[in-house]
Design an enzyme around this catalytic site. Structure first.
Site, PDB file in Angstrom:
ATOM      1  N   HIS A  38      13.719  -4.443 -95.416  1.00  0.00           N
ATOM      2  CA  HIS A  38      12.877  -3.272 -95.145  1.00  0.00           C
ATOM      3  C   HIS A  38      11.402  -3.610 -95.260  1.00  0.00           C
ATOM      4  CE1 HIS A  38      16.289  -0.564 -95.010  1.00  0.00           C
ATOM      5  NE2 HIS A  38      15.442   0.380 -94.626  1.00  0.00           N
ATOM      6  N   LYS A 103      23.620   5.615-100.368  1.00  0.00           N
ATOM      7  CA  LYS A 103      24.110   6.534-101.402  1.00  0.00           C
ATOM      8  C   LYS A 103      22.940   6.867-102.309  1.00  0.00           C
ATOM      9  CE  LYS A 103      24.913   3.062-104.748  1.00  0.00           C
ATOM     10  NZ  LYS A 103      24.563   3.010-106.155  1.00  0.00           N
TER      11      LYS A 103
END
Lengths: 184, 280
Positions: A38, A103
């Site tokens: 990322h 999650k």
């Protein structure tokens, strides 16, 4: 609840049909990326450079799989905690990413960016990596090989089970689910 | 005096790495089955079903229960009548981890420096805790600890005036703040007393107790029950989807403390509460 089947790449039409709490089965391609990937993707976008993979309309799955045994497609491959990617996510959504699988809680900025860019945040069951791996039909590393489990993989998934947490209308299953069952 | 060659430790540790990551303990499986029947939320029930199915697939295919095969934490109870031969004790254990994670296709999740973050590629170093005990045996306990739940853990130096209520509030608040992040349903390890560093270790040791076994002291067993009930009233539920089962168990380990202090620590574990023991 009957699960809804969706196909990647995602369109606005598909995204806007889904609501927080929906069970969804995803088929098609998903790209994996976690912390370091990322950071690198965000740097490229900020510098106006091209990404190593085209993420428009695509889904990013936050996962660092365990290694595949010989002859197997992948090892265990469940989601990692999404919040660590919050800093970079709005930028990726503006760039055209339509779905995120992970999650755990997202920031206000991510939830807002999901609404503004018509995208979905979905959760797969954390700690069910052996079960989820069965729904991954092909896997290859497509960028940042040197990052090992953190490399960007291209998965082809079939009926990959997730639950919509944050939809494109601002709904949040984590807060509505908790409210519904708190205090009982 | 009993001679034990450290090469044996390497073999045993390598096996333990694999076993702990492929095979979920029967105590956890029993707790998940109980959860499946007890949970009222349909989404929560589905999570329990998936977790039980996941454990079955992992064991059958010898694939990790979770891709996060953890930081290798090893507790050693070293009998004082053992004489270690054949090499460096610490290195023998590290070699066991190296082999276990490589041969077992387990994920290598350790970076050499917290800032530079370059993977060591063999999941070493392990964190090793050694206690010297009477006898001529070595007891090893291997605990692969996942990062997601570790991130939601906390230490707090409470003050004596805060009492039991202060401890319960701290534990429940820590779980509440963690929400969906640490993969509920959780196992919550609580350390209480000791010093700043001791309390964190107590919390980790609390995770080793088989699920369903309470603190031997009825007072603390009662506190465990109270904390579990309050955690399960938060509504967080399995995976944070909403439900009545946020934790499977709360375990407290207690130690004497200084007249000025009341340290508390919460070590959160996901439902995959993995640990194996071997006695050599």
């Amino acid at each position: 609840m009957e699960a809804k089947r969706i196909q990647v790449p995602l369109t606005d039409e598909v995204v806007t049909q889904l609501k927080a709490g929906d069970s969804v089965l995803i088929s098609g391609v998903v790209f994996t990326a976690r912390d370091t990937a990322h950071k690198r993707l965000a740097q490229l976008l900020e510098q106006g450079e091209e990404l190593p993979v085209d993420l428009k309309g695509q889904i990013i799955y936050y996962v660092g799989p365990s290694p595949a045994r010989p002859g197997r497609i992948i090892g265990s491959a469940g989601p990692t905690t999404s919040g660590r990617m919050d800093l970079y996510t709005p930028l990726l959504l503006r760039h055209g990413v339509k779905g995120l699988i992970g999650k755990g809680l997202r920031s206000d900025a991510v939830r807002k960016a999901l609404q503004e860019n018509r995208a979905l945040y979905m959760a797969a069951t954390g700690g069910a990596g052996a079960l989820l791996a069965k729904r991954i039909k092909a896997a290859e590393v497509v960028a940042y090989h040197e990052l090992g489990p953190e490399a960007i993989h291209r998965f082809v998934v079939e009926d990959f089970p997730v639950t919509v947490i944050n939809d494109s209308y601002g709904n949040d299953l984590y807060s509505s689910g908790r409210q519904r069952f708190a205090g009982e | 005096m009993r001679n034990i060659n450290v090469k044996l430790l390497t073999e045993v540790v390598a096996d333990m790495c694999k076993e702990a990551n492929y095979f979920l303990g029967q105590d956890v499986i029993a707790a998940l089955e109980k959860g499946l029947h007890g949970e009222v939320s349909p989404a929560g029930k589905e999570v329990f079903k998936q977790l039980l199915e996941n454990a079955r697939i992992a064991a059958e295919e010898e694939i990790p229960i979770c891709q996060d095969t953890g930081f290798a934490v090893i507790f050693v109870e070293l009998g004082q009548d053992v004489h270690l031969t054949g090499g460096d004790f610490n290195e023998a254990i590290q070699e066991g981890v190296r082999r276990g994670y490589t041969e077992g296709y387990l994920r290598k999740s350790i970076v050499k420096d917290p800032l530079e973050r370059v993977n060591t590629n063999d999941n070493t170093p392990a964190v090793i805790h050694i206690d010297i005990v009477p006898g001529d045996e070595i007891k090893l306990t291997f605990v692969p600890k996942g990062g997601g739940s570790e991130n939601m853990s906390a230490v707090k130096m409470l003050t004596p005036s805060q009492g039991a209520g202060g401890l319960v509030d701290f534990v429940v608040n820590t779980v509440n703040l963690a929400g969906a992040n640490p993969c509920p349903p959780l196992v919550v390890g609580v350390g209480f007393g000791g010093t700043f560093e001791k309390v964190a270790l107590l919390a980790k040791k609390a995770l080793l107790r088989p699920l369903g076994q309470t603190n031997a002291d009825p007072y603390y067993a009662g506190l465990e029950k109270e904390m579990l009930e309050r955690i399960n009233r938060t509504g967080i539920g399995p995976q944070g989807f909403g439900g009545r089962i946020t934790a499977l168990a709360v375990h407290i380990e207690v130690f004497p403390c200084h007249i000025a202090t009341m340290p508390a620590a919460v070590n959160i574990n996901c439902h995959a509460c993995r640990h194996v023991e071997r006695v050599i």
